[in-house]
Design an enzyme around this catalytic site. Structure first.
Site, PDB file in Angstrom:
ATOM      1  N   GLY A  39       2.631 -28.301  24.755  1.00 44.53           N
ATOM      2  CA  GLY A  39       2.036 -27.655  23.492  1.00 44.53           C
ATOM      3  C   GLY A  39       2.758 -26.222  23.459  1.00 44.53           C
ATOM      4  O   GLY A  39       3.116 -25.734  24.241  1.00 44.53           O
ATOM      5  N   CYS A  78       3.956 -30.202  31.398  1.00 45.39           N
ATOM      6  CA  CYS A  78       4.321 -28.825  30.850  1.00 45.39           C
ATOM      7  C   CYS A  78       2.944 -28.175  30.441  1.00 45.39           C
ATOM      8  O   CYS A  78       2.418 -27.669  31.447  1.00 45.39           O
ATOM      9  CB  CYS A  78       5.023 -29.115  29.686  1.00 45.39           C
ATOM     10  SG  CYS A  78       6.052 -27.539  29.050  1.00 45.39           S
ATOM     11  N   TYR A  79       2.830 -27.795  29.116  1.00 49.19           N
ATOM     12  CA  TYR A  79       1.387 -27.088  28.846  1.00 49.19           C
ATOM     13  C   TYR A  79       0.179 -27.688  29.580  1.00 49.19           C
ATOM     14  O   TYR A  79      -0.694 -27.146  30.080  1.00 49.19           O
ATOM     15  CB  TYR A  79       1.298 -27.043  27.379  1.00 49.19           C
ATOM     16  CG  TYR A  79       0.094 -26.152  27.195  1.00 49.19           C
ATOM     17  CD1 TYR A  79      -0.155 -24.950  27.234  1.00 49.19           C
ATOM     18  CD2 TYR A  79      -1.097 -26.849  26.840  1.00 49.19           C
ATOM     19  CE1 TYR A  79      -1.273 -24.079  26.665  1.00 49.19           C
ATOM     20  CE2 TYR A  79      -2.328 -26.116  26.094  1.00 49.19           C
ATOM     21  CZ  TYR A  79      -2.230 -24.829  26.604  1.00 49.19           C
ATOM     22  OH  TYR A  79      -3.588 -24.174  26.075  1.00 49.19           O
ATOM     23  N   HIS A 133       9.562 -32.228  31.296  1.00 53.41           N
ATOM     24  CA  HIS A 133       9.201 -33.475  30.500  1.00 53.41           C
ATOM     25  C   HIS A 133       9.823 -34.891  30.760  1.00 53.41           C
ATOM     26  O   HIS A 133      10.982 -34.907  30.644  1.00 53.41           O
ATOM     27  CB  HIS A 133       9.872 -33.023  29.006  1.00 53.41           C
ATOM     28  CG  HIS A 133       8.922 -31.921  28.319  1.00 53.41           C
ATOM     29  ND1 HIS A 133       7.802 -31.881  27.439  1.00 53.41           N
ATOM     30  CD2 HIS A 133       9.284 -30.528  28.261  1.00 53.41           C
ATOM     31  CE1 HIS A 133       7.425 -30.874  27.206  1.00 53.41           C
ATOM     32  NE2 HIS A 133       8.194 -30.075  27.652  1.00 53.41           N
ATOM     33  N   GLU A 163       8.976 -37.379  29.546  1.00 52.20           N
ATOM     34  CA  GLU A 163       9.321 -38.399  28.472  1.00 52.20           C
ATOM     35  C   GLU A 163      10.742 -38.297  27.689  1.00 52.20           C
ATOM     36  O   GLU A 163      10.954 -39.068  26.909  1.00 52.20           O
ATOM     37  CB  GLU A 163       8.103 -38.072  27.551  1.00 52.20           C
ATOM     38  CG  GLU A 163       8.048 -36.855  26.730  1.00 52.20           C
ATOM     39  CD  GLU A 163       7.482 -35.599  27.520  1.00 52.20           C
ATOM     40  OE1 GLU A 163       7.638 -35.752  28.750  1.00 52.20           O
ATOM     41  OE2 GLU A 163       7.062 -34.565  26.856  1.00 52.20           O
ATOM     42  N   ASP A 211       9.011 -52.971   8.333  1.00 54.67           N
ATOM     43  CA  ASP A 211       7.549 -53.177   8.391  1.00 54.67           C
ATOM     44  C   ASP A 211       7.059 -54.133   7.664  1.00 54.67           C
ATOM     45  O   ASP A 211       6.220 -55.034   8.053  1.00 54.67           O
ATOM     46  CB  ASP A 211       6.784 -51.789   8.212  1.00 54.67           C
ATOM     47  CG  ASP A 211       7.498 -50.465   9.049  1.00 54.67           C
ATOM     48  OD1 ASP A 211       7.929 -50.832  10.085  1.00 54.67           O
ATOM     49  OD2 ASP A 211       7.156 -49.515   8.828  1.00 54.67           O
ATOM     50  N   LYS A 271       7.690 -47.942  15.842  1.00 52.90           N
ATOM     51  CA  LYS A 271       8.647 -48.583  15.204  1.00 52.90           C
ATOM     52  C   LYS A 271       9.137 -49.666  15.906  1.00 52.90           C
ATOM     53  O   LYS A 271       9.844 -50.873  15.755  1.00 52.90           O
ATOM     54  CB  LYS A 271       9.425 -47.611  14.491  1.00 52.90           C
ATOM     55  CG  LYS A 271      10.507 -48.099  13.451  1.00 52.90           C
ATOM     56  CD  LYS A 271       9.785 -48.212  12.007  1.00 52.90           C
ATOM     57  CE  LYS A 271      10.826 -48.689  11.238  1.00 52.90           C
ATOM     58  NZ  LYS A 271      10.312 -48.750   9.749  1.00 52.90           N
TER      59      LYS A 271
END
Ligand code: XMP
Length: 525
Positions: free
Chosen positions: A55, A82-83, A169, A171, A227, A370
């Site tokens: 964050g 992280c945060y 991070h 991710e 979609d 997606k």
């Protein structure tokens, strides 16, 4: 909730959706909730694990996003990133300080591989750091299990309490083995079995739709985009001819797109459904004649779409269900956002529900990202070229033609765009063939041609020309909120340029758009 779920608690980090996507890549279902969500609501979802995101705040800042101590006392494994890592330390009695220099970028990090988080990892690898604050003193019961040259606590754990903190991070793709670390957390530490797979999603979704719809009538607005195509096929597999798809061809589609959509979904295609193609090109062009202002064009295209669809819906009469292609990022953004300014009035099929006589909305893709929608599409047997179609805005080429839209300008931009996509696609395939299937670094997430409203002087075969300039756009982006111009190889751009000038009548100049977003947007209007 029957399915195994990990909850991502969002503290405003820019990578919140990425965290959830990576968890799902580990075949674990995952949902994102704001840090403001009450703990009992989170616990009611019976999560197998909880991840706290990064964050923008500092834990000491007034009004900083925070959480109570109780979050760490439920016995459910928690991983702070992280945060989230700093917050965990802070709340549990450790110390967080501001460093003089920010640790930013790719950083060599050393791991204690006896930690369950770093199981089966090398003892050092590169990670992505982005922080000023750091954990200067561990909370009681915690030990440090990773460090860098300047950060003594790059990761910490309290194994007994199943609490883990990672300063970097995992991710983002810049972190080597990042997904493996998340895998270790969700699969080993949280003990998730990993049963979130697209084949079982498809099976369950079809069964759920059947149970819900019964003998009811279903209506779907099909745009040919990923979609709505996946939603339509899912519905057709579930309820066959009870489904009617209306495809409005507004004459602002990419070259041959209308026929391609008809070939797949029409009577000669593989699916059983009622397919209605409305050729509304002339209506659109005459409504757009003389209109140059971008917002006005968008409004006209959006309103005309509703009108055409409404007329078709009236012919069909009342239906029981209206299908919407909402996907998970739409759900997350509408749940958390609301503060960002409207830069452009996006046109999808948002205005439809007010204009159609139906009892209930079905959103079969509302849990999917997606990339999962694409996987579900492949699972359903939808052709790859449709599944991997680039994002295409609802107002179509209407917003890729600067200024007034005319039939001739549509032809120019369609032809130029087809050449551009063909050549870039070819270059990507060649690169992959030479590099064992790896994608080139420059591979754009979206690329298209647009038509500027500028004409300039040129010379062709001894003749003076006074023709239009085509602009080529290609961007690298994670979330389409920010983007960089893609570094497409010069030779590819040159081939595209010479083919467009030679093959597309009415064009004598080709520009490459270098603008990032912000300040530019991806589309021109
Ligand atoms: P911008 O131009 O806002 O585009 O930077 C961001 C992404 O959104 C797409 N886009 C739209 N998609 N309806 C849509 O469904 C719209 O009205 C619309 N306008 C832009 C654009 O192609 C890009 O992927």
């Amino acid at each position: 909730m029957a399915r195994e779920t990990v909850i991502v608690i969002d503290f405003g980090g820019q990578y919140n959706q990425l965290v959830a996507r990576r968890v799902r890549e580990c075949n674990v279902y995952c949902e994102i909730y704001s840090y403001r969500t009450p703990l009992d609501k989170i616990l009611a979802m019976n999560p197998k694990g909880i991840i706290l995101t990064g964050g923008p705040n500092s834990v000491y800042e007034e009004g900083a996003a925070t959480c109570g101590k109780e979050l760490f006392e439920t016995g459910i494994p928690v991983l702070g990133l992280c945060y989230g890592a700093q917050l965990m330390s802070h709340v549990l009695g450790g110390e967080v300080k501001r460093a003089e220099n920010r640790e930013y970028g790719k950083t060599e990090t050393f791991f204690d591989t006896t930690s369950p988080l770093f199981k089966d990892l090398p003892d050092k690898n590169i990670v992505w750091m982005s922080h000023f604050d750091y954990i200067s003193k561990l909370a009681p019961g915690f030990t440090s299990v990773a460090h860098t040259a300047s950060t003594p606590v790059a990761a910490a754990q309290n194994v007994d309490k199943k609490l883990y903190a990672i300063q970097f991070h995992p991710e983002v793709l810049h972190t080597e083995n990042g997904t493996k670390m998340l895998y270790n957390f969700v699969r080993n530490i949280c003990g998730c079995a990993g049963d979130w797979k697209m084949d079982s999603f498809v099976e369950t979704a079809i069964a759920d739709i059947r149970a819900k719809v019964g003998n009811g009538k279903v209506l779907c607005a099909l745009s040919g985009g990923v979609d709505s195509s996946v939603a339509a096929v899912l519905l057709s597999k579930a309820v066959g001819k009870q489904l009617t798809c209306v495809f409005v061809d507004h004459g602002l589609l990419r070259k041959n797109e209308g026929d391609e959509v008809e070939a797949v979904f029409g009577p000669d295609g593989p699916y059983e459904l009622n397919f209605i193609r409305v050729n509304a090109k002339d209506r659109y062009y005459s409504k757009l004649a003389g209109v140059a202002e971008p917002e006005k064009k968008r409004k006209i295209i959006g309103e005309e779409f509703i009108r055409v669809f409404e007329e078709e819906a009236k012919k069909i009469g009342s239906v029981d269900y209206l299908v919407q292609g909402t996907i998970y990022p739409d759900v997350v953004e509408s749940g958390l956002g609301g503060e960002s300014a409207v830069i452009k009035s996006h046109h999808n099929v948002g205005g439809l529900p007010e204009h159609v006589d139906f009892k209930e909305i079905i959103e079969p893709l509302r849990d999917l990202f997606k990339d999962e929608v694409r996987k579900a599409g492949l699972e359903l047997g939808i052709p790859e070229y449709l599944v991997y179609r680039q994002p295409f805005p609802g107002p179509g080429l209407g917003i890729r033609i600067i200024g007034e839209v005319t039939a001739d300008k549509v032809r120019i931009v369609q032809d130029a765009d087809a050449i551009y996509r063909e050549e870039v696609g070819k270059a990507i395939d060649e690169y992959k063939a030479k590099n064992g299937g790896a994608e080139p670094k420059w591979m754009p997430n979206q690329y298209f041609a647009a038509l500027t409203n500028m004409r300039s002087v040129g010379v062709m075969g001894d003749e003076r020309t006074y023709d239009y300039a085509v602009a080529l756009r290609a961007v690298n982006t994670i979330d389409f909120m920010t983007a960089e111009a893609a570094n497409i190889p010069w030779e590819v751009l040159q081939t595209v340029m010479s083919r467009i000038i030679n093959e597309v009548r009415g064009v004598n100049r080709v520009f490459y758009d270098l603008t990032s977003k912000p300040p530019g947007t991806i589309e021109m209007e």
